[in-house]
Scaffold this active site. Structure first.
Site, PDB file in Angstrom:
ATOM      1  N   ASP A   1      44.729  36.374  42.705  1.00 23.81           N
ATOM      2  CA  ASP A   1      43.596  35.484  42.983  1.00 23.81           C
ATOM      3  C   ASP A   1      44.014  34.011  42.965  1.00 23.81           C
ATOM      4  O   ASP A   1      43.185  33.129  43.069  1.00 23.81           O
ATOM      5  CB  ASP A   1      42.404  35.768  42.059  1.00 23.81           C
ATOM      6  CG  ASP A   1      42.681  35.432  40.616  1.00 23.81           C
ATOM      7  OD1 ASP A   1      43.862  35.363  40.208  1.00 23.81           O
ATOM      8  OD2 ASP A   1      41.706  35.229  39.871  1.00 23.81           O
TER       9      ASP A   1
ATOM     10  N   ASP B   1      49.117  32.912  38.635  1.00 20.33           N
ATOM     11  CA  ASP B   1      49.413  33.823  39.758  1.00 20.33           C
ATOM     12  C   ASP B   1      50.594  33.266  40.553  1.00 20.33           C
ATOM     13  O   ASP B   1      51.493  34.010  40.972  1.00 20.33           O
ATOM     14  CB  ASP B   1      48.216  33.965  40.701  1.00 20.33           C
ATOM     15  CG  ASP B   1      46.983  34.545  40.028  1.00 20.33           C
ATOM     16  OD1 ASP B   1      46.292  33.777  39.323  1.00 20.33           O
ATOM     17  OD2 ASP B   1      46.727  35.749  40.195  1.00 20.33           O
TER      18      ASP B   1
ATOM     19  N   ASN C   1      39.964  33.136  40.649  1.00 19.08           N
ATOM     20  CA  ASN C   1      40.107  31.768  40.152  1.00 19.08           C
ATOM     21  C   ASN C   1      39.525  30.782  41.169  1.00 19.08           C
ATOM     22  O   ASN C   1      38.955  29.766  40.802  1.00 19.08           O
ATOM     23  CB  ASN C   1      41.575  31.420  39.903  1.00 19.08           C
ATOM     24  CG  ASN C   1      42.184  32.187  38.743  1.00 19.08           C
ATOM     25  OD1 ASN C   1      43.377  32.288  38.609  1.00 19.08           O
ATOM     26  ND2 ASN C   1      41.341  32.742  37.889  1.00 19.08           N
TER      27      ASN C   1
ATOM     28  N   THR D   1      46.720  40.799  39.557  1.00 18.46           N
ATOM     29  CA  THR D   1      46.552  39.694  38.605  1.00 18.46           C
ATOM     30  C   THR D   1      45.281  38.886  38.873  1.00 18.46           C
ATOM     31  O   THR D   1      45.208  37.713  38.539  1.00 18.46           O
ATOM     32  CB  THR D   1      47.788  38.761  38.654  1.00 18.46           C
ATOM     33  OG1 THR D   1      47.882  38.203  39.970  1.00 18.46           O
ATOM     34  CG2 THR D   1      49.065  39.510  38.327  1.00 18.46           C
TER      35      THR D   1
ATOM     36  N   PHE E   1      38.832  36.945  31.934  1.00 13.52           N
ATOM     37  CA  PHE E   1      38.332  36.551  33.244  1.00 13.52           C
ATOM     38  C   PHE E   1      38.378  37.660  34.311  1.00 13.52           C
ATOM     39  O   PHE E   1      37.382  37.901  35.008  1.00 13.52           O
ATOM     40  CB  PHE E   1      39.076  35.309  33.764  1.00 13.52           C
ATOM     41  CG  PHE E   1      38.611  34.883  35.120  1.00 13.52           C
ATOM     42  CD1 PHE E   1      37.448  34.142  35.281  1.00 13.52           C
ATOM     43  CD2 PHE E   1      39.297  35.275  36.267  1.00 13.52           C
ATOM     44  CE1 PHE E   1      36.981  33.782  36.533  1.00 13.52           C
ATOM     45  CE2 PHE E   1      38.838  34.920  37.535  1.00 13.52           C
ATOM     46  CZ  PHE E   1      37.681  34.177  37.664  1.00 13.52           C
ATOM     47  N   ASN E   2      39.527  38.315  34.476  1.00  9.38           N
ATOM     48  CA  ASN E   2      39.639  39.292  35.576  1.00  9.38           C
ATOM     49  C   ASN E   2      38.670  40.464  35.402  1.00  9.38           C
ATOM     50  O   ASN E   2      38.119  40.973  36.377  1.00  9.38           O
ATOM     51  CB  ASN E   2      41.074  39.815  35.699  1.00  9.38           C
ATOM     52  CG  ASN E   2      42.042  38.739  36.132  1.00  9.38           C
ATOM     53  OD1 ASN E   2      41.647  37.742  36.754  1.00  9.38           O
ATOM     54  ND2 ASN E   2      43.318  38.914  35.788  1.00  9.38           N
TER      55      ASN E   2
ATOM     56  N   HIS F   1      49.973  34.786  31.618  1.00  8.27           N
ATOM     57  CA  HIS F   1      49.233  36.042  31.779  1.00  8.27           C
ATOM     58  C   HIS F   1      49.810  36.868  32.932  1.00  8.27           C
ATOM     59  O   HIS F   1      50.220  38.006  32.769  1.00  8.27           O
ATOM     60  CB  HIS F   1      47.762  35.756  32.100  1.00  8.27           C
ATOM     61  CG  HIS F   1      47.076  34.862  31.126  1.00  8.27           C
ATOM     62  ND1 HIS F   1      46.784  35.254  29.844  1.00  8.27           N
ATOM     63  CD2 HIS F   1      46.603  33.592  31.249  1.00  8.27           C
ATOM     64  CE1 HIS F   1      46.160  34.275  29.222  1.00  8.27           C
ATOM     65  NE2 HIS F   1      46.038  33.249  30.048  1.00  8.27           N
ATOM     66  N   ASP F   2      49.773  36.289  34.115  1.00  4.06           N
ATOM     67  CA  ASP F   2      50.113  37.058  35.315  1.00  4.06           C
ATOM     68  C   ASP F   2      51.619  37.351  35.429  1.00  4.06           C
ATOM     69  O   ASP F   2      51.992  38.476  35.806  1.00  4.06           O
ATOM     70  CB  ASP F   2      49.569  36.340  36.562  1.00  4.06           C
ATOM     71  CG  ASP F   2      48.046  36.284  36.540  1.00  4.06           C
ATOM     72  OD1 ASP F   2      47.435  37.002  35.713  1.00  4.06           O
ATOM     73  OD2 ASP F   2      47.461  35.530  37.343  1.00  4.06           O
TER      74      ASP F   2
HETATM   75  C1  BDR Z   1      43.597  35.752  34.026  1.00  6.70           C
HETATM   76  O1  BDR Z   1      42.534  34.953  34.560  1.00  6.70           O
HETATM   77  C2  BDR Z   1      43.064  33.986  35.415  1.00  6.70           C
HETATM   78  O2  BDR Z   1      42.577  32.748  35.036  1.00  6.70           O
HETATM   79  C3  BDR Z   1      44.561  34.040  35.295  1.00  6.70           C
HETATM   80  O3  BDR Z   1      45.175  33.773  36.539  1.00  6.70           O
HETATM   81  C4  BDR Z   1      44.832  35.427  34.826  1.00  6.70           C
HETATM   82  O4  BDR Z   1      44.937  36.322  35.892  1.00  6.70           O
HETATM   83  C5  BDR Z   1      43.729  35.498  32.574  1.00  6.70           C
HETATM   84  O5  BDR Z   1      42.543  35.841  31.926  1.00  6.70           O
HETATM   85 CA    CA Z   2      45.114  35.517  38.142  1.00 16.11          CA
END
Ligand code: BDR
Ligand code: CA
Length: 320
Positions: free
Chosen positions: A15, A20, A44, A128, A170-171, A245-246
């Protein structure tokens, strides 16, 4: 450069926030990886922006032979949410990249289905962003994701606090229905939750030190794209850095010995007033597993922080 088919064929479903972009860079800088293509999804940032960002990052890296495919622009059921506060309006912080010359190569769902089918049991799908594309792919062609070698999903918060609501990552929050469909499909999915990615802090100091003296476009991009996230983390969490994260999901694809996994029975809340997007783990010690609520999912529980950070810094930042 052409790559051997014995390499790790990966499809990245992104995203296109800052991390990412860092995940794409890690894949491109990893000699074991054959990046078959990138599919984009809203998250995002809106879908068009996500697609633009992916094209720009590939061109920045001099890899315009890698195709980008356009996926879902909105969640299955709930309303759209974005995360401009964290990743900046464009999704790539303060970085300004030239307008892309490449065009998207087609539709993400067809690409994912055909890409997986072309090499049964070989392709690693790394997701991701919100899980909308994967849910739609599985709906269009039930069982398709089981033909992938692995499906690695960055998403969810298990015991950790959420990052978009008190309990949601978030995801999983951005399209909980898609996430639920995927969990329920019992594909060979592995989850890389916030609980482990929050341990992977890349300090602003490290970025500055590793890139010191460099003024090429890639170094400038890393410095400028991470600035907004660093400011956000500093303001809200008193931490001057970026969480990987990603990139963690890509790292798991490259070297599974970086993580300790455990199968948990879980599901995701789709309709809560306060808890939409929360991953609910059934930890009740029933002797009969079947009695638990949810579905078995392979989850990353521990990460070798030093080794993963070393891999990322060495491959993406270079320097000492
Ligand atoms: C996830 O949410 C997005 O903001 C980041 O790219 C990551 O995929 C983390 O919670
Ligand atoms: Ca992401």
């Amino acid at each position: 450069p052409t790559r051997r088919s014995s390499d790790l064929p990966i499809i990245l479903d992104v995203d296109m926030g800052v991390d990412d972009a860092l995940a794409i860079m890690l894949a491109l800088q990893s000699p074991e990886v054959e990046l078959l293509g990138i599919s984009t999804v809203f998250g995002n940032v809106p879908l068009n922006q996500a697609t633009r960002n992916a094209l720009q990052v590939l061109e920045l890296m001099g890899r315009d032979e890698i195709p980008v495919y356009v996926g879902a622009g909105e969640p299955l059921v709930r309303k759209l949410v974005h995360a401009a506060a964290v990743h900046g309006e464009s999704g790539l912080g303060d970085a300004v990249l030239p307008d892309p010359e490449m065009l998207p190569a087609g539709n993400a769902l067809d690409f994912l289905i055909e890409g997986i089918q072309a090499r049964p049991g070989e392709v690693i799908v790394v997701a991701t962003g919100p899980l909308t594309n994967l849910a739609l792919v599985e709906k269009k062609q039930p069982g398709i994701l089981d033909q992938a070698r692995r499906v690695l999903v960055m998403g969810g918060a298990l015991a950790e606090a959420g990052n978009i609501t008190p309990v949601s990552e978030f995801n999983s929050f951005a399209d909980p229905h898609a996430f639920h469909q995927l969990i329920k499909a019992e594909t060979n999915m592995s989850l890389i939750p916030l609980d482990v990615t929050h341990q992977l802090g890349l300090a602003a100091e490290t970025i500055a030190a590793r890139l010191a003296g460099r003024d090429d476009a890639i170094a400038r991009f890393i410095r400028e794209s991470t600035r907004t996230v660093i400011a956000f983390e500093q303001e809200h969490y008193n931490y001057a850095g970026v969480h990987l994260h990603d990139p963690a999901a890509v790292a798991l694809g490259i070297d599974s010995s970086l993580f300790e996994m455990e199968t948990l029975v879980l599901d995701v809340e789709t309709m809560g007033e306060l808890t939409t997007g929360q991953v609910v783990v059934d930890r009740r010690p029933f002797s009969d597993e079947e009695e638990r609520q949810g579905y078995p999912v392979d989850c990353a529980m521990k990460v070798d922080v030093d080794r993963l950070m070393h891999m990322f810094e060495h491959r993406v930042l270079g320097g000492e």
